[in-house]
Write a protein that holds these residues in place. Structure first.
Motif, mmCIF file in Angstrom:
data_model
loop_
_atom_site.group_PDB
_atom_site.id
_atom_site.type_symbol
_atom_site.label_atom_id
_atom_site.label_comp_id
_atom_site.label_asym_id
_atom_site.label_seq_id
_atom_site.Cartn_x
_atom_site.Cartn_y
_atom_site.Cartn_z
ATOM 1 N N ALA A 181 -5.055 5.557 7.880
ATOM 2 C CA ALA A 181 -4.822 5.451 9.319
ATOM 3 C C ALA A 181 -5.244 6.730 10.034
ATOM 4 O O ALA A 181 -5.840 6.691 11.112
ATOM 5 C CB ALA A 181 -3.348 5.146 9.599
ATOM 6 N N GLY A 182 -4.952 7.883 9.424
ATOM 7 C CA GLY A 182 -5.343 9.150 10.026
ATOM 8 C C GLY A 182 -6.845 9.324 10.072
ATOM 9 O O GLY A 182 -7.398 9.842 11.044
ATOM 10 N N ALA A 183 -7.537 8.897 9.018
ATOM 11 C CA ALA A 183 -8.996 8.997 8.986
ATOM 12 C C ALA A 183 -9.631 8.122 10.051
ATOM 13 O O ALA A 183 -10.569 8.537 10.742
ATOM 14 C CB ALA A 183 -9.506 8.605 7.599
ATOM 15 N N VAL A 184 -9.135 6.904 10.199
ATOM 16 C CA VAL A 184 -9.643 5.996 11.236
ATOM 17 C C VAL A 184 -9.390 6.580 12.619
ATOM 18 O O VAL A 184 -10.267 6.577 13.494
ATOM 19 C CB VAL A 184 -8.987 4.602 11.110
ATOM 20 C CG1 VAL A 184 -9.324 3.742 12.325
ATOM 21 C CG2 VAL A 184 -9.451 3.913 9.827
ATOM 22 N N SER A 216 3.032 22.737 8.939
ATOM 23 C CA SER A 216 2.679 22.744 7.514
ATOM 24 C C SER A 216 1.484 21.839 7.239
ATOM 25 O O SER A 216 0.552 22.202 6.509
ATOM 26 C CB SER A 216 3.878 22.290 6.678
ATOM 27 O OG SER A 216 4.999 23.123 6.903
ATOM 28 N N ALA A 217 1.501 20.648 7.823
ATOM 29 C CA ALA A 217 0.419 19.694 7.604
ATOM 30 C C ALA A 217 -0.900 20.214 8.153
ATOM 31 O O ALA A 217 -1.955 20.072 7.530
ATOM 32 C CB ALA A 217 0.773 18.351 8.252
ATOM 33 N N SER A 218 -0.854 20.838 9.316
ATOM 34 C CA SER A 218 -2.082 21.316 9.941
ATOM 35 C C SER A 218 -2.698 22.477 9.176
ATOM 36 O O SER A 218 -3.921 22.540 9.004
ATOM 37 C CB SER A 218 -1.788 21.739 11.383
ATOM 38 O OG SER A 218 -2.980 22.077 12.046
ATOM 39 N N ILE A 257 0.859 -1.184 0.000
ATOM 40 C CA ILE A 257 0.000 0.000 0.000
ATOM 41 C C ILE A 257 0.897 1.237 0.000
ATOM 42 O O ILE A 257 1.786 1.360 0.856
ATOM 43 C CB ILE A 257 -0.914 0.025 1.242
ATOM 44 C CG1 ILE A 257 -1.770 -1.244 1.304
ATOM 45 C CG2 ILE A 257 -1.803 1.265 1.221
ATOM 46 C CD1 ILE A 257 -2.612 -1.349 2.565
ATOM 47 N N PRO A 258 0.702 2.164 -0.949
ATOM 48 C CA PRO A 258 1.526 3.382 -0.964
ATOM 49 C C PRO A 258 1.504 4.095 0.385
ATOM 50 O O PRO A 258 0.461 4.145 1.061
ATOM 51 C CB PRO A 258 0.868 4.235 -2.055
ATOM 52 C CG PRO A 258 0.209 3.234 -2.953
ATOM 53 C CD PRO A 258 -0.267 2.134 -2.047
ATOM 54 N N GLY A 259 2.637 4.637 0.778
ATOM 55 C CA GLY A 259 2.754 5.265 2.096
ATOM 56 C C GLY A 259 1.759 6.382 2.330
ATOM 57 O O GLY A 259 1.190 6.500 3.427
ATOM 58 N N ALA A 292 -1.156 12.369 6.421
ATOM 59 C CA ALA A 292 -0.509 12.141 5.129
ATOM 60 C C ALA A 292 0.521 13.241 4.848
ATOM 61 O O ALA A 292 1.656 12.966 4.448
ATOM 62 C CB ALA A 292 -1.551 12.092 4.008
ATOM 63 N N PHE A 293 0.122 14.500 5.078
ATOM 64 C CA PHE A 293 1.056 15.610 4.891
ATOM 65 C C PHE A 293 2.224 15.512 5.879
ATOM 66 O O PHE A 293 3.372 15.761 5.529
ATOM 67 C CB PHE A 293 0.335 16.955 5.080
ATOM 68 C CG PHE A 293 -0.523 17.362 3.913
ATOM 69 C CD1 PHE A 293 -0.043 17.281 2.619
ATOM 70 C CD2 PHE A 293 -1.812 17.846 4.108
ATOM 71 C CE1 PHE A 293 -0.817 17.660 1.532
ATOM 72 C CE2 PHE A 293 -2.605 18.230 3.039
ATOM 73 C CZ PHE A 293 -2.104 18.137 1.747
ATOM 74 N N TYR A 294 1.893 15.166 7.117
ATOM 75 C CA TYR A 294 2.933 15.111 8.148
ATOM 76 C C TYR A 294 3.989 14.063 7.816
ATOM 77 O O TYR A 294 5.193 14.318 7.895
ATOM 78 C CB TYR A 294 2.305 14.806 9.512
ATOM 79 C CG TYR A 294 3.328 14.655 10.619
ATOM 80 C CD1 TYR A 294 4.055 15.758 11.071
ATOM 81 C CD2 TYR A 294 3.579 13.412 11.206
ATOM 82 C CE1 TYR A 294 4.999 15.628 12.081
ATOM 83 C CE2 TYR A 294 4.525 13.283 12.202
ATOM 84 C CZ TYR A 294 5.224 14.390 12.641
ATOM 85 O OH TYR A 294 6.172 14.254 13.626
ATOM 86 N N GLU A 295 3.532 12.869 7.430
ATOM 87 C CA GLU A 295 4.481 11.814 7.092
ATOM 88 C C GLU A 295 5.283 12.191 5.836
ATOM 89 O O GLU A 295 6.443 11.799 5.686
ATOM 90 C CB GLU A 295 3.744 10.490 6.857
ATOM 91 C CG GLU A 295 3.072 9.926 8.105
ATOM 92 C CD GLU A 295 4.072 9.541 9.178
ATOM 93 O OE1 GLU A 295 5.271 9.365 8.877
ATOM 94 O OE2 GLU A 295 3.652 9.425 10.346
ATOM 95 N N GLY A 296 4.656 12.968 4.944
ATOM 96 C CA GLY A 296 5.364 13.379 3.735
ATOM 97 C C GLY A 296 6.371 14.488 4.000
ATOM 98 O O GLY A 296 7.464 14.503 3.431
#
Length: 323
Positions: free
Chosen positions: A130-133, A226-228, A121-123, A200-204
């Motif tokens: 995972a973030g949505a859950v 930045s992610a927030s 599964i793409p990162g 997703a943004f944070y991990e990126g």
């Protein structure tokens, strides 16, 4: 590899360690941004009719925020900026813990699925899911505290509830258990893309910011900021809808801005009424304060979480070694 570098792996650490680190991060973050939270909520509840330009006491410039802050200080004192802090501390404590625990568990499930099905599964997709859950689980479990936080923060000089216990008793008596979940659909509709995009943004961003040296440590805080900002801007209208639905009910007219605020029903109905009576700008009231709040809140949350987890793991390793 250092202990901190190990701790940044989202699958590292026991459930107890992740739970404690997330709780600490939530508590510290809430204390730091409480005044901005009160200002944001008051702005979101500020009703401004297009047919009556004088229906709001605040302007459209940053001076309006300063005016609001002065009014709170003048009429409610410094403690006015921490109204709703008790349920909010409980909210951030439990939300932070539930969020990180659910995020870690969801990642473990996805990685187990990858091994079992022999797929990759793409990162970015994995982080989004995972973030949505994590956001959905944490929002649902802690929503009554969120509603209480909003109602107390929306109280002006007129008290709606005598205290926390009284608020629980009155809501239960006048509105029933469902009263604690007013606006939950808007909360879930907001948090799924918000938290999914945030993680997703944070991990990126984290690998990119890893080599950036800041006075308070690594680039984790910068990645969180930045992610927030990006994720919150995308879903802010739903946050405004949630706040206005949370103050509906028999006490609606007693809150800040409530005397002129119409009755709202449902997510779609609320969005439609706000756009019709206040224009699209009405959905973005308080966005500036929200973004200002998001930066320190996310930075403190992620920075504290990473270091708290590292510290807890370090104490655990020393404890095992001494045994």
């Amino acid at each position: 590899m250092s202990l901190f570098q190990q701790s940044t792996d989202k699958t590292k650490g026991t459930r107890t360690q992740v739970l404690c680190a997330g709780a600490v991060a939530g508590l510290v973050s809430r204390f730091c941004i409480a005044p901005l939270d009160v200002l944001k909520i008051r702005l979101q509840l500020q009703y401004h009719s297009l047919a009556d330009p004088l229906s709001t006491p605040l302007g459209k410039t940053p001076a309006g925020v300063l005016h609001l802050a002065r009014e709170i200080f003048r009429h409610e004192g410094i403690t006015g900026f921490w109204k709703g802090n008790i349920p909010a501390e409980g909210l951030y404590l439990s939300y932070g813990a539930a969020q990180f625990l659910a995020y870690r568990s969801a990642n473990q499930v996805l990685e187990s699925l990858e091994r079992r099905e022999n797929v990759k599964i793409p990162g970015t997709i994995k982080s989004f899911l995972a973030g949505a859950v994590a956001g959905t689980a944490a929002t649902t479990v802690t929503y009554p505290l969120d509603l209480l936080r909003t109602r107390f923060a929306a109280q002006g000089t007129e008290k709606v509830y005598a205290g926390l216990i009284a608020s629980i008793r009155d809501i239960t008596r006048l509105e029933g258990p469902a009263g604690f979940f007013r606006g939950l659909p808007a909360g879930i509709a907001q948090i799924v893309p918000n938290m999914g995009l945030f993680f997703a943004f944070y991990e990126g961003f984290k690998p990119i910011a890893a080599d950036i040296h800041l006075p308070f440590g690594s680039g984790d805080a910068l990645a969180g900021i930045s992610a927030s900002i990006l994720s919150k801007s995308a879903v802010f209208p739903l946050d405004t809808v949630r706040k206005r639905l949370q103050v509906q009910g028999p006490t609606r007219g007693k809150y800040f801005g409530g005397a002129k605020m119409p009755v709202y029903q449902g997510v779609r109905g609320t969005i439609g009424m706000i756009v019709k009576r206040e224009g699209w700008r009405g959905l973005y009231r308080g966005l500036g304060v929200s973004l200002i709040k998001a930066a320190p809140a996310s930075a403190v949350t992620m920075w504290t979480y990473e270091r708290a987890l590292g510290l807890i793991q370090g104490l655990g390793e020393r404890g095992d070694g001494s045994g």
